[in-house]
Design an enzyme around this catalytic site. Structure first.
Site, PDB file in Angstrom:
ATOM      1  N   GLU A  45      12.021  22.957  16.876  1.00 31.60           N
ATOM      2  CA  GLU A  45      10.633  23.354  17.075  1.00 31.60           C
ATOM      3  C   GLU A  45      10.124  22.544  18.266  1.00 31.60           C
ATOM      4  OE1 GLU A  45       8.221  22.814  13.580  1.00 31.60           O
ATOM      5  OE2 GLU A  45       6.402  23.372  14.670  1.00 31.60           O
ATOM      6  N   ARG A  68      20.692  14.822   6.241  1.00 31.40           N
ATOM      7  CA  ARG A  68      20.116  14.428   7.521  1.00 31.40           C
ATOM      8  C   ARG A  68      20.518  13.000   7.844  1.00 31.40           C
ATOM      9  NH1 ARG A  68      15.234  16.223   7.766  1.00 31.40           N
ATOM     10  NH2 ARG A  68      14.334  14.807   9.275  1.00 31.40           N
ATOM     11  N   LYS A  87       9.262  13.505  13.693  1.00 36.94           N
ATOM     12  CA  LYS A  87       8.546  13.727  14.952  1.00 36.94           C
ATOM     13  C   LYS A  87       7.074  13.381  14.807  1.00 36.94           C
ATOM     14  CE  LYS A  87      10.493  17.785  15.613  1.00 36.94           C
ATOM     15  NZ  LYS A  87      10.854  19.110  16.119  1.00 36.94           N
TER      16      LYS A  87
HETATM   17  P1  ATP Z   1      11.436  16.037  12.018  1.00 36.09           P
HETATM   18  O1  ATP Z   1      11.527  16.029  10.534  1.00 36.09           O
HETATM   19  O2  ATP Z   1      12.030  14.850  12.680  1.00 36.09           O
HETATM   20  O3  ATP Z   1      10.088  16.350  12.541  1.00 36.09           O
HETATM   21  P2  ATP Z   1      12.283  18.699  12.113  1.00 36.09           P
HETATM   22  O4  ATP Z   1      13.291  19.040  11.087  1.00 36.09           O
HETATM   23  O5  ATP Z   1      10.902  19.110  11.871  1.00 36.09           O
HETATM   24  O6  ATP Z   1      12.409  17.178  12.465  1.00 36.09           O
HETATM   25  P3  ATP Z   1      13.183  20.641  13.955  1.00 36.09           P
HETATM   26  O7  ATP Z   1      12.859  20.758  15.392  1.00 36.09           O
HETATM   27  O8  ATP Z   1      12.656  21.650  13.022  1.00 36.09           O
HETATM   28  O9  ATP Z   1      12.701  19.212  13.519  1.00 36.09           O
HETATM   29  O10 ATP Z   1      14.733  20.468  13.740  1.00 36.09           O
HETATM   30  C1  ATP Z   1      15.713  21.218  14.397  1.00 36.09           C
HETATM   31  C2  ATP Z   1      17.001  21.070  13.657  1.00 36.09           C
HETATM   32  O11 ATP Z   1      17.399  19.710  13.605  1.00 36.09           O
HETATM   33  C3  ATP Z   1      16.894  21.544  12.221  1.00 36.09           C
HETATM   34  O12 ATP Z   1      18.007  22.347  11.947  1.00 36.09           O
HETATM   35  C4  ATP Z   1      16.904  20.298  11.413  1.00 36.09           C
HETATM   36  O13 ATP Z   1      17.489  20.506  10.164  1.00 36.09           O
HETATM   37  C5  ATP Z   1      17.715  19.342  12.289  1.00 36.09           C
HETATM   38  N1  ATP Z   1      17.324  17.958  12.041  1.00 36.09           N
HETATM   39  C6  ATP Z   1      16.088  17.435  12.127  1.00 36.09           C
HETATM   40  N2  ATP Z   1      16.092  16.135  11.782  1.00 36.09           N
HETATM   41  C7  ATP Z   1      17.370  15.822  11.482  1.00 36.09           C
HETATM   42  C8  ATP Z   1      18.033  14.626  11.048  1.00 36.09           C
HETATM   43  N3  ATP Z   1      17.362  13.478  10.878  1.00 36.09           N
HETATM   44  N4  ATP Z   1      19.362  14.677  10.834  1.00 36.09           N
HETATM   45  C9  ATP Z   1      20.042  15.814  11.028  1.00 36.09           C
HETATM   46  N5  ATP Z   1      19.493  16.965  11.430  1.00 36.09           N
HETATM   47  C10 ATP Z   1      18.169  16.984  11.659  1.00 36.09           C
HETATM   48 MG    MG Z   2      11.068  21.383  11.161  1.00 36.58          MG
END
Ligand code: ATP
Ligand code: MG
Length: 562
Positions: free
Chosen positions: A36, A263, A273
């Site tokens: 995102e 994760r 984020k």
């Molecule tokens: P955050 O929780 O840090 O804001 P998010 O999941 O909202 O991250 P996205 O941009 O939606 O961020 O994530 C893109 C991809 O990265 C998704 O498939 C998500 O599952 C993966 N992802 C995000 N954080 C992690 C993590 N800490 N470890 C592994 N994969 C991750």
């Molecule tokens: Mg997300």
């Protein structure tokens, strides 16, 4: 945590291999990385990236980069560019497969209309609070919305008017009609479209209704013929909905399969984020690329290499067990690579002057120094030596405690690649602070070896005062003081554990060979750690160095090399 987790061994790769064997997807593998664009990528994302792109590469498939831009409010174009740069930097390429969920808005709308027509979606007038209240708790069935049995005709009309902008934010939502008594709350008629009068970074003002993540994601996957949709464990409970939607709109088979993995969490930092944005906005750090940040931009600026990050991720592997990985392992991987590749130089971070009384005023000698003892092909260089030098203030003690083998009154030590010196006296200022250490050198020890086999225990790095180049060094510590920063008492928050000593700036003296160092160049400052020329603020004539990682045990290290 296992050192064994190389490619081909984790449970997801097993599934992909099995799908190849059974020819489920006709021998193809198509994955996607779906960020995102509401912030920069962090090392957790790198785990997902290396998994998504890695699995595709191993199966001769492709991995799509898809911006999951269904929420107009938090998203920005500058993050899109930053994310692309980060993925490239990590070593991956999406080729022509760059997509945006927002490109599917029209198709997604049509799928929603299809659901309405077959009686599987309805426009609901409950407020957010009522929505939650009606949904209930997992242990008891929820309550049906009064809107649930609206006619198809009425639903189509209302949904069209939602799109046309006739209603205010929150006045209506479109919900999938599933099961209000499901133990899984995500199946209790989840919202799939909401009204949001907000400008979108790509579609502008064309839309005032936006699809929810759960609706957009599975359909985007299916539209792109994704075979394996890999995501983190928190989406496990969303999987029944993922499958339900694809089934309900009658997506052709074989359909994409969602698979969840744990994760990445790292000690002494935060990874969401939202929290990283807070650190940026509130000025705790200088930006998303602050070298202390767990972002890829921060790590890159700090001097971490993409290779070291990939090795780290390979070592921790892919599992379904959530846990916290020790940040020391990441640092170890960085150090391991830099130990092989970074040229050694001498830099004094906290200088105090040494004057060698019996060394001629106008004499200058060039001392031959090894560039990298781990890689002799890196050769040697000449380091100028003269009567006045700088050494580290901490390498001298007027009253040395036991086991302090460095310089002290009457004590002899080796200057690396140069001579043995013995401290004769010290000069202090009016506050009692040492401003100069007076020494005598032994001309027979040139190169750092004694002809009579006389042993000294300490070896110090140094820089000739006359030739020294002044530079700024930024020394970093962990971003938070606690292993799990979020682990706080009721009423406190993680910011309480911010490490205000995580950045210390020093004016250092470096050997002249570094004068022409370019942004991004990495070095080992002997006995001090690995440093990288800052790509943002370093200038010719005003060099700025970021400490990448300290040497684990600087003292043992230098001892071992002699
Ligand atoms: P955050 O929780 O840090 O804001 P998010 O999941 O909202 O991250 P996205 O941009 O939606 O961020 O994530 C893109 C991809 O990265 C998704 O498939 C998500 O599952 C993966 N992802 C995000 N954080 C992690 C993590 N800490 N470890 C592994 N994969 C991750
Ligand atoms: Mg997300």
């Amino acid at each position: 945590m296992s050192d064994m987790a190389d490619t081909g061994k984790d449970f997801i790769r097993e599934i992909v291999a099995e799908d190849f064997r059974s020819n489920k997807y006709g021998g193809s593998v198509v994955t996607r990385f779906p960020p995102e664009p509401n912030g920069c990528l962090h090392i957790g994302h790198a785990k997902a990236i290396c998994l998504d792109f890695g699995i595709a590469a191993e199966g001769n498939g492709v991995c799509h980069l898809r911006f999951d831009d269904t929420n107009p409010v938090a998203e920005e174009t500058e993050y899109v560019e930053a994310i692309k740069e980060d993925v490239h930097w990590l070593g991956w390429n999406w080729g022509e497969h760059l997509y945006y969920a927002s490109d599917y808005f029209e198709q997604l709308y049509e799928y929603a209309v299809k659901l309405i027509k077959i009686g599987k979606a309805y426009v609901c007038a409950l407020s957010v609070e009522e929505f939650k209240e009606y949904r209930g708790v997992p242990t008891r069935p929820g309550k049906e919305s009064p809107s649930r049995n609206r006619s198809v005709k009425e639903n189509l009309d209302l949904f069209e008017r939602m799109r046309a902008g006739e209603f205010k934010d929150g006045e209506y939502v479109l919900r999938a009609k599933i099961d209000m008594s499901s133990p899984n709350l995500h199946m209790r008629d989840p919202a799939i479209y909401r009204i949001k009068h907000a400008r979108h970074h790509r579609t502008g003002d064309r839309w005032c209704i936006y699809p929810m993540y759960d609706f957009a994601h599975c359909l985007s996957d299916a539209i792109e013929n994704i075979t394996h949709s890999l995501c983190t464990l928190e989406f496990e409970v969303h999987r029944p909905l993922y499958d339900w939607i694809l089934q309900a709109v009658e997506m052709p088979e074989p359909r994409p399969r969602q698979i969840e993995f744990a994760r990445l969490n790292l000690s002494y930092t935060v990874m969401s984020k939202r929290k990283l944005l807070q650190l940026v906005r509130a000025g705790y750090v200088s930006g998303w690329d602050d070298p202390r940040m767990p972002t890829l931009a921060g790590m890159r600026r700090r001097g971490y290499t993409a290779e070291a990050i990939r090795v780290f991720l390979q070592r921790i592997g892919i599992t379904k067990v959530d846990g916290i990985t020790d940040i020391a392992l990441l640092e170890h991987c960085v150090r391991e690579e830099l130990n092989r590749t970074a040229p050694r130089v001498m830099a004094v971070l906290d200088p105090v002057k040494v004057v060698i009384e019996n060394y001629p005023e106008d004499l200058e000698e060039n001392m031959e120094a090894v560039n990298n003892p781990e890689d002799l092909s890196a050769g040697t260089r000449q380091v100028p030596f003269s009567r006045e030098l700088y050494i580290e203030r901490e390498d001298f003690r007027e009253n040395p405690p036991g086991k302090f083998y460095r310089l002290a009154p009457g004590r002899e030590v080796r200057l690396r690649y140069a001579y043995y010196i013995t401290c004769a006296s010290v000069i202090k200022d009016e506050n009692g602070r040492i401003v100069e250490i007076r020494c005598i050198y032994d001309p027979n020890t040139r190169g750092g070896d004694s002809p009579d086999g006389r042993k000294v225990k300490g070896t110090l790095h140094w820089v000739s005062a006359r030739h020294a180049v002044k530079a700024e060094a930024r020394i970093y510590d962990r971003l938070f003081t606690k292993e799990i920063p979020e682990d706080v008492e009721e009423g406190d928050d993680y910011l309480k554990n911010f490490n205000f000593n995580s950045l210390v700036t020093a004016t250092c003296m470096i050997e002249p060979s570094l004068q022409g160092a370019k942004p991004g160049d990495r070095f080992q400052f002997e006995r001090k750690g690995y440093f990288c020329v800052d790509v943002v603020e370093s200038r010719e004539g005003a060099l700025v160095f970021n400490q990448i990682v300290p040497l684990r045990d600087s003292w043992a290290k230098i001892e071992k090399t002699h």
